[in-house]
Scaffold this motif. Structure first.
Motif, PDB file in Angstrom:
ATOM      1  N   ARG A 114       0.934  -1.130  -0.117  1.00  0.00           N
ATOM      2  CA  ARG A 114       0.022   0.082   0.138  1.00  0.00           C
ATOM      3  C   ARG A 114       0.749   1.372  -0.061  1.00  0.00           C
ATOM      4  NH1 ARG A 114      -5.777   0.540   0.476  1.00  0.00           N
ATOM      5  NH2 ARG A 114      -6.446  -1.329  -0.670  1.00  0.00           N
ATOM      6  N   GLY A 115       2.305   1.191  -0.070  1.00  0.00           N
ATOM      7  CA  GLY A 115       3.002   2.393  -0.027  1.00  0.00           C
ATOM      8  C   GLY A 115       2.906   3.050   1.034  1.00  0.00           C
ATOM      9  N   SER A 116       3.169   2.292   2.169  1.00  0.00           N
ATOM     10  CA  SER A 116       3.037   2.997   3.613  1.00  0.00           C
ATOM     11  C   SER A 116       3.938   4.114   3.863  1.00  0.00           C
ATOM     12  CB  SER A 116       3.168   1.945   4.729  1.00  0.00           C
ATOM     13  OG  SER A 116       3.210   2.369   5.988  1.00  0.00           O
ATOM     14  N   VAL A 117       3.767   5.243   4.696  1.00  0.00           N
ATOM     15  CA  VAL A 117       4.548   6.119   4.963  1.00  0.00           C
ATOM     16  C   VAL A 117       5.947   5.823   5.847  1.00  0.00           C
ATOM     17  CG1 VAL A 117       2.716   7.943   4.830  1.00  0.00           C
ATOM     18  CG2 VAL A 117       3.284   6.803   6.924  1.00  0.00           C
ATOM     19  N   GLN A 122      12.071   1.795   8.798  1.00  0.00           N
ATOM     20  CA  GLN A 122      10.695   1.627   9.498  1.00  0.00           C
ATOM     21  C   GLN A 122       9.918   0.371   8.702  1.00  0.00           C
ATOM     22  OE1 GLN A 122       8.317   5.355   9.893  1.00  0.00           O
ATOM     23  NE2 GLN A 122      10.242   6.622   9.594  1.00  0.00           N
ATOM     24  N   HIS A 123       9.623   0.251   7.631  1.00  0.00           N
ATOM     25  CA  HIS A 123       9.059  -0.797   6.903  1.00  0.00           C
ATOM     26  C   HIS A 123       9.667  -2.299   7.507  1.00  0.00           C
ATOM     27  CE1 HIS A 123       7.893   1.971   3.673  1.00  0.00           C
ATOM     28  NE2 HIS A 123       7.226   2.511   4.715  1.00  0.00           N
ATOM     29  N   TYR A 124      11.054  -2.298   7.373  1.00  0.00           N
ATOM     30  CA  TYR A 124      11.587  -3.658   7.651  1.00  0.00           C
ATOM     31  C   TYR A 124      11.327  -3.882   9.473  1.00  0.00           C
ATOM     32  CZ  TYR A 124      14.164  -4.708   3.360  1.00  0.00           C
ATOM     33  OH  TYR A 124      14.164  -5.057   2.008  1.00  0.00           O
ATOM     34  N   SER A 125      11.465  -3.004  10.011  1.00  0.00           N
ATOM     35  CA  SER A 125      11.192  -2.751  11.509  1.00  0.00           C
ATOM     36  C   SER A 125       9.854  -3.362  11.866  1.00  0.00           C
ATOM     37  CB  SER A 125      11.315  -1.725  12.400  1.00  0.00           C
ATOM     38  OG  SER A 125      12.814  -1.134  12.200  1.00  0.00           O
ATOM     39  N   ILE A 126       8.878  -2.953  11.088  1.00  0.00           N
ATOM     40  CA  ILE A 126       7.288  -3.328  11.294  1.00  0.00           C
ATOM     41  C   ILE A 126       7.334  -4.679  10.770  1.00  0.00           C
ATOM     42  CG2 ILE A 126       4.902  -3.087  10.542  1.00  0.00           C
ATOM     43  CD1 ILE A 126       5.433   0.066  10.322  1.00  0.00           C
ATOM     44  N   SER A 127       8.009  -5.342   9.826  1.00  0.00           N
ATOM     45  CA  SER A 127       7.891  -6.527   9.229  1.00  0.00           C
ATOM     46  C   SER A 127       8.689  -7.463  10.215  1.00  0.00           C
ATOM     47  CB  SER A 127       8.722  -6.569   7.789  1.00  0.00           C
ATOM     48  OG  SER A 127       8.299  -5.622   6.901  1.00  0.00           O
ATOM     49  N   LEU A 199      12.579   5.535  16.774  1.00  0.00           N
ATOM     50  CA  LEU A 199      11.660   4.816  17.375  1.00  0.00           C
ATOM     51  C   LEU A 199      10.846   3.853  16.760  1.00  0.00           C
ATOM     52  CD1 LEU A 199       9.315   5.794  19.287  1.00  0.00           C
ATOM     53  CD2 LEU A 199       7.932   7.033  17.753  1.00  0.00           C
ATOM     54  N   ALA A 200      10.886   3.516  15.448  1.00  0.00           N
ATOM     55  CA  ALA A 200      10.619   2.482  14.860  1.00  0.00           C
ATOM     56  C   ALA A 200      11.399   1.256  15.302  1.00  0.00           C
ATOM     57  CB  ALA A 200      10.576   2.498  13.127  1.00  0.00           C
ATOM     58  N   VAL A 201      12.681   1.414  15.019  1.00  0.00           N
ATOM     59  CA  VAL A 201      13.889   0.205  15.610  1.00  0.00           C
ATOM     60  C   VAL A 201      13.376  -0.213  17.012  1.00  0.00           C
ATOM     61  CG1 VAL A 201      16.096  -0.219  15.984  1.00  0.00           C
ATOM     62  CG2 VAL A 201      15.604   1.104  13.838  1.00  0.00           C
ATOM     63  N   PHE A 202      13.243   0.842  17.873  1.00  0.00           N
ATOM     64  CA  PHE A 202      13.244   0.422  19.317  1.00  0.00           C
ATOM     65  C   PHE A 202      11.975   0.405  19.605  1.00  0.00           C
ATOM     66  CE2 PHE A 202      17.388   2.210  19.081  1.00  0.00           C
ATOM     67  CZ  PHE A 202      18.053   1.157  19.692  1.00  0.00           C
ATOM     68  N   THR A 203      10.871   0.234  18.809  1.00  0.00           N
ATOM     69  CA  THR A 203       9.456  -0.250  19.251  1.00  0.00           C
ATOM     70  C   THR A 203       9.211  -1.490  18.460  1.00  0.00           C
ATOM     71  OG1 THR A 203       8.573   2.249  19.373  1.00  0.00           O
ATOM     72  CG2 THR A 203       6.942   0.429  19.045  1.00  0.00           C
ATOM     73  N   TYR A 204       9.633  -1.737  17.284  1.00  0.00           N
ATOM     74  CA  TYR A 204       9.339  -2.799  16.522  1.00  0.00           C
ATOM     75  C   TYR A 204      10.216  -4.062  16.428  1.00  0.00           C
ATOM     76  CZ  TYR A 204       5.528   0.388  14.709  1.00  0.00           C
ATOM     77  OH  TYR A 204       4.384   0.971  14.766  1.00  0.00           O
ATOM     78  N   ALA A 205      11.508  -3.293  15.989  1.00  0.00           N
ATOM     79  CA  ALA A 205      12.639  -4.342  15.811  1.00  0.00           C
ATOM     80  C   ALA A 205      13.629  -4.718  16.872  1.00  0.00           C
ATOM     81  CB  ALA A 205      13.874  -3.863  14.701  1.00  0.00           C
TER      82      ALA A 205
END
Length: 259
Positions: A114-117, A122-127, A199-205
């Motif tokens: 979906r072309g996330s912001v 951030q995308h790899y961390s969410i994955s 924030l993405a790295v230390f929230t998700y990854a």
């Protein structure tokens, strides 16, 4: 001290998650029932794409089922529910596990189709978060079936922490905005910048929520008073930041959209 600190955090987090859950039901639920899907794009970039009914269905599954996680998750952690209503606890737990897996898979599809912001990190961390969710869910189920309930509880707590990565991200972001009085360290238009990457790295990854949980579990088993006080103080600090973030998210994100 550790139990008091953990209880304070759980109370604050439960209120914040229930507010988020009711926001999901009132905003996404209402727009779904009225077929006003285009309003999704006001809060979720590329949330609705005309003609892409499969993608829109995946988005709808992701956001609407997330309400089960943020409303049901804190309920599962209440001791009296486990002890006084074991059948309800077991059924809600089964629903939570299945929902967490479905939501994580739908989130993966959304991020990469979906072309996330946000940027690639951030995308790899969410994955990676989705991988954690499925792995922790498997371990939780495995120990529950083996009736090793102490291990089941620990893996369920880990699952709770990683499953709520999206909520932690929102609360952390709003806490940062409230403290700084506006966006600092990132571009709100492109939603990229060093702070959001951190924030993405230390929230998700590398979820700090799980790191803090492990410290709490270890401190509960040791007689080292210094460690106990340090972990307790850290939890109290996190509780304060969580409170600020919930306040900012409620007034700045959730209530305005409901209105």
């Amino acid at each position: 001290m550790l139990r008091i600190a953990a209880s304070c955090w759980l109370i604050v987090a439960s209120v914040g998650q229930w507010l988020f859950g009711f926001y999901i039901l009132l905003f996404y639920g209402k727009t779904t029932l009225t077929s006003d899907f285009e309003r999704w794009n006001r809060v979720l970039p590329h949330g609705y794409v005309a003609g892409d009914w499969v993608g829109n269905l995946i988005v709808g599954i992701h956001v609407l089922l997330a309400s089960i996680l943020v409303i049901g998750g804190p309920i599962q952690l209440l001791p009296w529910v486990r002890h006084q209503a074991p059948v309800f606890h077991r059924r809600l737990g089964q629903l939570y596990l299945v929902t967490a897996i479905v939501v994580s898979i739908a989130g993966l599809v959304m991020v990469w189709t979906r072309g996330s912001v946000g940027d690639t990190i951030q995308h790899y961390s969410i994955s990676l978060q989705a991988v954690y969710i499925m792995g922790f869910a498997y371990q939780s189920i495995r120990y529950a079936k083996a009736r090793q309930f102490n291990q089941h509880r620990i893996w369920a707590l880990r699952l709770f922490m990683v499953t709520n990565g999206g909520w932690f991200f929102r609360v952390g972001l709003m806490s940062w905005l409230v403290i700084n009085g506006g966006p600092v360290g990132f571009d709100p238009q492109s939603f990229t910048g060093p702070f959001l990457t951190f924030l993405a790295v230390f929230t998700y990854a590398i979820p700090l929520s799980v790191v803090l949980l492990e410290l709490y579990l270890y401190a509960c088993q040791t007689l080292n008073k210094t460690l106990n006080y340090l972990v307790s103080a850290t939890i109290f600090l996190v509780t304060l930041l969580t409170t600020i973030g919930i306040f900012g998210a409620t007034l700045g994100l959730w209530f305005p959209q409901i209105k």
